[in-house]
Design a protein around this motif. Structure first.
Motif, PDB file in Angstrom:
ATOM      1  N   ARG A 191       1.807  -7.244  -4.211  1.00 18.26           N
ATOM      2  CA  ARG A 191       0.720  -6.550  -3.524  1.00 18.26           C
ATOM      3  C   ARG A 191       0.610  -7.138  -2.129  1.00 18.26           C
ATOM      4  O   ARG A 191       0.564  -8.363  -1.980  1.00 18.26           O
ATOM      5  CB  ARG A 191      -0.612  -6.769  -4.206  1.00 18.26           C
ATOM      6  N   THR A 243       1.875  -1.357  -2.671  1.00 16.58           N
ATOM      7  CA  THR A 243       0.442  -1.515  -2.931  1.00 16.58           C
ATOM      8  C   THR A 243      -0.137  -2.400  -1.842  1.00 16.58           C
ATOM      9  O   THR A 243       0.445  -3.436  -1.503  1.00 16.58           O
ATOM     10  CB  THR A 243       0.169  -2.169  -4.299  1.00 16.58           C
ATOM     11  N   VAL A 256      -3.721  -4.348  -0.635  1.00 17.81           N
ATOM     12  CA  VAL A 256      -5.024  -4.829  -1.077  1.00 17.81           C
ATOM     13  C   VAL A 256      -5.865  -5.150   0.156  1.00 17.81           C
ATOM     14  O   VAL A 256      -5.547  -6.079   0.907  1.00 17.81           O
ATOM     15  CB  VAL A 256      -4.886  -6.091  -1.963  1.00 17.81           C
ATOM     16  N   THR A 271      -5.695  -0.810  -3.118  1.00 14.60           N
ATOM     17  CA  THR A 271      -6.613  -1.628  -3.903  1.00 14.60           C
ATOM     18  C   THR A 271      -7.667  -2.196  -2.963  1.00 14.60           C
ATOM     19  O   THR A 271      -7.341  -2.659  -1.874  1.00 14.60           O
ATOM     20  CB  THR A 271      -5.859  -2.781  -4.590  1.00 14.60           C
ATOM     21  N   SER A 284     -10.958  -4.921  -2.493  1.00 20.69           N
ATOM     22  CA  SER A 284     -11.648  -6.101  -3.004  1.00 20.69           C
ATOM     23  C   SER A 284     -12.730  -6.446  -1.993  1.00 20.69           C
ATOM     24  O   SER A 284     -12.550  -7.310  -1.133  1.00 20.69           O
ATOM     25  CB  SER A 284     -10.669  -7.266  -3.201  1.00 20.69           C
ATOM     26  N   ASP A 307      -7.370   3.541  -5.253  1.00 20.24           N
ATOM     27  CA  ASP A 307      -6.868   3.596  -6.628  1.00 20.24           C
ATOM     28  C   ASP A 307      -7.442   2.501  -7.523  1.00 20.24           C
ATOM     29  O   ASP A 307      -7.683   2.725  -8.716  1.00 20.24           O
ATOM     30  CB  ASP A 307      -5.336   3.443  -6.623  1.00 20.24           C
ATOM     31  N   ARG A 308      -7.610   1.311  -6.958  1.00 22.15           N
ATOM     32  CA  ARG A 308      -7.969   0.142  -7.758  1.00 22.15           C
ATOM     33  C   ARG A 308      -9.067  -0.647  -7.051  1.00 22.15           C
ATOM     34  O   ARG A 308      -9.214  -0.564  -5.836  1.00 22.15           O
ATOM     35  CB  ARG A 308      -6.749  -0.769  -7.957  1.00 22.15           C
ATOM     36  N   TYR A 309      -9.783  -1.436  -7.855  1.00 23.01           N
ATOM     37  CA  TYR A 309     -10.825  -2.282  -7.271  1.00 23.01           C
ATOM     38  C   TYR A 309     -10.847  -3.607  -8.013  1.00 23.01           C
ATOM     39  O   TYR A 309     -10.911  -3.633  -9.249  1.00 23.01           O
ATOM     40  CB  TYR A 309     -12.194  -1.609  -7.362  1.00 23.01           C
ATOM     41  N   TYR A 339     -11.634   4.066 -11.335  1.00 29.14           N
ATOM     42  CA  TYR A 339     -10.763   3.060 -10.736  1.00 29.14           C
ATOM     43  C   TYR A 339      -9.969   2.332 -11.828  1.00 29.14           C
ATOM     44  O   TYR A 339     -10.444   2.192 -12.964  1.00 29.14           O
ATOM     45  CB  TYR A 339     -11.587   1.995 -10.013  1.00 29.14           C
TER      46      TYR A 339
END
Length: 358
Positions: free
Chosen positions: A56, A105, A107, A138, A140, A158-160, A197
């Motif tokens: 990532r 990916t 972040v 992603t 954060s 897409d992500r957390y 998510y």
């Protein structure tokens, strides 16, 4: 010892554990038990992901934070930290450079910095997804409102990643100031799950005042919530925090808990963290050998990396991203693993052709 091996066998067989079993597992670590966990964890990970390691590209875009967490080097009351924010153009430069290096990916990580509105963050997410539709984004960014999470999800995130930090309310209150709420942290995780998510949780290993009972509750929470990603790493004190004199978490504990998590959540995306590499030169490699399958190299501009210092001694703050990737390639090759150019989505046991009746 027979009880320890019985619990490990139950965990390896995919059985649900209770509080007492998790607490015993944490409290009675032995060299032989740790070796057995590592062997089973690596076998389970390999059955689903093979020897692939996902990378990532980490972009730490602001070290300004409204919170005053007692363990964190970028806490708002640290007067010795030079603060910075990256512009949208700088963030996109990091993304484009990372894409050329093979990252799929990205972040976006930062303190809880109110300067970046939902509209600005959504624009950044949309731009990444428009230019690179084959990539995952992603986030954060800490605790936000349901509406904020929903807007960012709608924009294409897409992500957390949001570490729960600890599943024990009383312990949480020893790590955070009164204005921060254990209940709100857990509600945020629930909101993220509801919004679709891929959700990451996690905790610090050896955080101040942590007990075996606290860790047992962490594992129970992970068993019930079943996050898609789990980030754990050793607590490392920072000079400019109230916990500056507290002992750090250990390599041995972190590796042991990585193996437990892999068996508890066979399909989980599990990083070998930078903090693990900070406390031992081969920490990240050992993390992979104990069941991890994700590494997060830093794509942030080198002139700001030393300012994003959550803990003392953080590694790779001066490394060029290209050199860092080549280094990781070689290091992983030595232990029989490989970096893959892939979004690195969570796989199911069926997709991996898994069989892990150990």
């Amino acid at each position: 010892m027979d009880k320890l091996f019985s619990i490990i066998d139950s965990l390896s067989a995919g059985r649900t554990l209770n509080f007492e079993q998790f607490e015993y597992l944490v409290s009675h670590r032995s060299d032989e038990g740790a070796r057995l966990l590592r062997t089973h964890a690596a076998a389970v990970r390999d059955s689903i992901y093979g020897k692939d390691v996902f990378v990532r590209g980490l972009i730490e875009f602001t070290n300004i934070c409204r919170n005053d967490c007692y363990y964190c080097g970028i806490r708002k009351s640290n007067p010795n930290l030079q603060r910075y924010r990256l512009s949208e153009a700088q963030i996109m430069y990091c993304v484009r450079s990372g894409y050329d290096l093979g990252f799929r990916t990205f972040v976006l990580q930062g303190g809880e910095d109110g300067h970046y509105t939902d509209a600005q963050l959504c624009d950044i997410v949309r731009q990444i997804k428009t230019e690179y539709p084959d990539c995952a984004v992603t986030l954060s960014l800490g605790e936000r409102s349901y509406e904020s999470y929903a807007a960012l999800r709608e924009a294409g995130a897409d992500r957390y990643l949001l570490r729960h930090e600890t599943a024990t309310k009383a312990h949480y209150e020893k790590l955070h100031p009164p204005e921060m709420s254990f209940e709100h942290r857990m509600q945020c995780l629930s909101d993220l799950r509801e919004l679709g998510y891929a959700v990451g949780a996690g905790f610090m290993v050896g955080s101040p005042y942590q007990t075996p009972a606290d860790l047992a509750r962490d594992f129970l929470f992970l068993q019930e919530f079943r996050p898609d990603m789990v980030g754990i790493g050793p607590f490392i004190p920072h000079t400019d925090t109230p916990f500056k004199d507290m002992p750090a978490g250990t390599l041995e504990d972190t590796l042991y808990y990585l193996s437990i998590i892999r068996l508890l959540l066979p399909e989980v995306l599990l990083p070998a963290t930078t903090a693990l590499g900070t406390i031992h030169p081969l920490g990240r490699e050992m993390g992979i050998q104990h069941g991890a399958n994700v590494i997060m190299p830093n794509l942030s501009p080198t002139d700001v990396r030393k300012m994003y210092m959550l803990y003392d001694g953080k590694i790779c703050v001066d490394d060029d991203a290209t050199d860092c990737e080549k280094c990781l390639d070689l290091r992983l090759e030595k232990i029989g693993h490989r970096i893959v150019t892939d979004r690195g989505d969570k796989r199911t046991a069926t997709e991996g052709g898994a069989s892990y009746d150990l």
